[in-house]
Scaffold this motif. Structure first.
Motif, PDB file in Angstrom:
ATOM      1  N   TYR A  72       0.969  -1.220  -0.265  1.00  0.00           N
ATOM      2  CA  TYR A  72      -0.312   0.242   0.141  1.00  0.00           C
ATOM      3  C   TYR A  72       0.995   0.954  -0.207  1.00  0.00           C
ATOM      4  O   TYR A  72       1.591   1.434   0.416  1.00  0.00           O
ATOM      5  CB  TYR A  72      -0.713  -0.188   1.216  1.00  0.00           C
ATOM      6  N   LEU A  80      -5.176   9.084   1.840  1.00  0.00           N
ATOM      7  CA  LEU A  80      -5.745   7.192   1.815  1.00  0.00           C
ATOM      8  C   LEU A  80      -4.333   6.784   0.843  1.00  0.00           C
ATOM      9  O   LEU A  80      -3.822   7.187   1.381  1.00  0.00           O
ATOM     10  CB  LEU A  80      -6.392   7.520   0.048  1.00  0.00           C
ATOM     11  N   GLU A  81      -4.459   5.337   1.722  1.00  0.00           N
ATOM     12  CA  GLU A  81      -3.791   3.969   0.916  1.00  0.00           C
ATOM     13  C   GLU A  81      -4.082   3.725  -0.397  1.00  0.00           C
ATOM     14  O   GLU A  81      -6.204   3.218  -0.120  1.00  0.00           O
ATOM     15  CB  GLU A  81      -4.027   3.315   2.254  1.00  0.00           C
ATOM     16  N   ASN A 163     -16.174   1.279   0.245  1.00  0.00           N
ATOM     17  CA  ASN A 163     -14.638   0.746   0.459  1.00  0.00           C
ATOM     18  C   ASN A 163     -14.724   1.183   1.925  1.00  0.00           C
ATOM     19  O   ASN A 163     -15.399   1.911   1.639  1.00  0.00           O
ATOM     20  CB  ASN A 163     -13.369   1.227  -0.528  1.00  0.00           C
ATOM     21  N   GLU A 164     -13.432   1.496   2.564  1.00  0.00           N
ATOM     22  CA  GLU A 164     -12.827   1.892   4.040  1.00  0.00           C
ATOM     23  C   GLU A 164     -13.799   3.397   3.763  1.00  0.00           C
ATOM     24  O   GLU A 164     -13.713   3.917   4.492  1.00  0.00           O
ATOM     25  CB  GLU A 164     -11.296   1.432   3.580  1.00  0.00           C
ATOM     26  N   ALA A 165     -13.698   4.236   2.990  1.00  0.00           N
ATOM     27  CA  ALA A 165     -13.442   5.594   2.732  1.00  0.00           C
ATOM     28  C   ALA A 165     -15.203   6.577   2.578  1.00  0.00           C
ATOM     29  O   ALA A 165     -15.462   6.964   2.711  1.00  0.00           O
ATOM     30  CB  ALA A 165     -12.523   6.211   1.549  1.00  0.00           C
ATOM     31  N   HIS A 225     -10.552  -1.389  -2.822  1.00  0.00           N
ATOM     32  CA  HIS A 225      -9.269  -2.280  -1.346  1.00  0.00           C
ATOM     33  C   HIS A 225      -8.554  -0.739  -0.861  1.00  0.00           C
ATOM     34  O   HIS A 225      -7.929  -0.625   0.131  1.00  0.00           O
ATOM     35  CB  HIS A 225      -8.124  -3.172  -2.181  1.00  0.00           C
ATOM     36  N   ARG A 227      -8.112   2.279   1.464  1.00  0.00           N
ATOM     37  CA  ARG A 227      -7.665   2.360   2.720  1.00  0.00           C
ATOM     38  C   ARG A 227      -7.913   3.948   3.151  1.00  0.00           C
ATOM     39  O   ARG A 227      -7.147   4.957   2.151  1.00  0.00           O
ATOM     40  CB  ARG A 227      -7.226   1.408   3.699  1.00  0.00           C
ATOM     41  N   LEU A 228      -8.205   4.306   4.660  1.00  0.00           N
ATOM     42  CA  LEU A 228      -8.328   5.433   4.863  1.00  0.00           C
ATOM     43  C   LEU A 228      -6.686   5.020   5.696  1.00  0.00           C
ATOM     44  O   LEU A 228      -6.501   4.286   6.062  1.00  0.00           O
ATOM     45  CB  LEU A 228      -8.891   5.549   5.434  1.00  0.00           C
ATOM     46  N   ARG A 229      -6.318   6.600   5.863  1.00  0.00           N
ATOM     47  CA  ARG A 229      -4.813   6.425   6.336  1.00  0.00           C
ATOM     48  C   ARG A 229      -4.853   6.425   8.295  1.00  0.00           C
ATOM     49  O   ARG A 229      -5.788   7.193   8.330  1.00  0.00           O
ATOM     50  CB  ARG A 229      -3.989   7.460   6.042  1.00  0.00           C
ATOM     51  N   ASP A 230      -4.552   5.698   8.500  1.00  0.00           N
ATOM     52  CA  ASP A 230      -4.715   5.784  10.195  1.00  0.00           C
ATOM     53  C   ASP A 230      -3.889   6.903  10.630  1.00  0.00           C
ATOM     54  O   ASP A 230      -3.457   7.614  10.256  1.00  0.00           O
ATOM     55  CB  ASP A 230      -3.812   4.405  11.132  1.00  0.00           C
TER      56      ASP A 230
END
Length: 230
Positions: A72, A80-81, A163-165, A225, A227-230
């Protein structure tokens, strides 16, 4: 001439016959007795060669057969990732948006590109609340400024994005240039817009090498796939 009454060759008195280690084939089927077919052997060797090629130089079978099992990349600007497929890399100074991914190797960067960014207020796509319509407006922008050709639109597809976002929609189509002399300049345009009512992001993909590059379904897997940045 007298007849030969011997039953076989003569051996020394201390000769001991070697044990018969040959396997008994009486129980084998006709297929087992014939052994593996030539086509099966050839297919096995081909599969082995492909595995070795991917394990050693995965970019040699890219970009169309790119696998998503890559690492990633964190886009600090958009937050975003996004997965970087095997055989791809992030390129500095994105031509469009805040992140640009291109296939590894020279000569293909201008043929196939992935872009990522935030849907900034004030842009044509950001002013449209419906995600599918926003993705369509973004695709028109990508077609104009990245692909750089006008023409008929073919094979238009839309899909739901989740997705996660957040949730959203994607749009893809093939541009067939109006000018026959620029037939090679046409290509595939894919855009996805997703997020929440408070914030939305986009991912775009463009390629002029449709015969050797991934298609919309492959891009949908990348978007799914995200993802949101941690």
């Amino acid at each position: 001439m007298g007849s030969d009454d011997s039953s076989g060759p003569e051996f020394a008195a201390d000769y001991t016959p070697a044990p018969d280690d040959a396997p008994d084939a009486s129980h084998l089927t006709p297929e087992e007795k014939r052994g593996p077919r030539t086509s099966h052997v050839a297919l096995g060797l081909l599969a082995l060669l492909i595995i070795v090629a991917v394990a050693t130089t995965p970019e040699s079978v890219l970009p169309r057969d790119s696998t998503l099992h890559g690492s990633y990349h964190v886009d600090e600007e958009s937050g975003l990732e996004i997965v970087v497929p095997v055989g791809w890399r992030a390129r500095e100074n994105a031509e469009f948006g805040s992140l640009e991914l291109v296939p590894v190797g020279s000569g293909r960067a201008q043929d196939t590109q992935i872009f990522v960014g935030t849907l900034e207020p004030g842009t044509a796509a950001a002013d449209i609340a419906d995600n599918e319509e926003a993705a369509t407006a973004l695709a028109e922008t990508v077609q104009q400024y990245v692909l750089g050709v006008t023409g008929a639109l073919d094979d238009r597809r839309t899909t739901i994005v989740e997705n996660e976002a957040g949730t959203g929609a994607s749009v893809s189509y093939v541009v067939v240039p109006d000018d026959p002399a620029r037939a090679d300049a046409g290509g595939l345009v894919y855009t996805a817009v997703f997020g929440t009512p408070d914030r939305r992001w986009w991912v775009a993909y463009v390629t002029t090498a449709q015969q050797s590059s991934p298609g919309p379904r492959w891009m949908s897997r990348i978007v799914d796939h995200v993802r949101l940045r941690d």
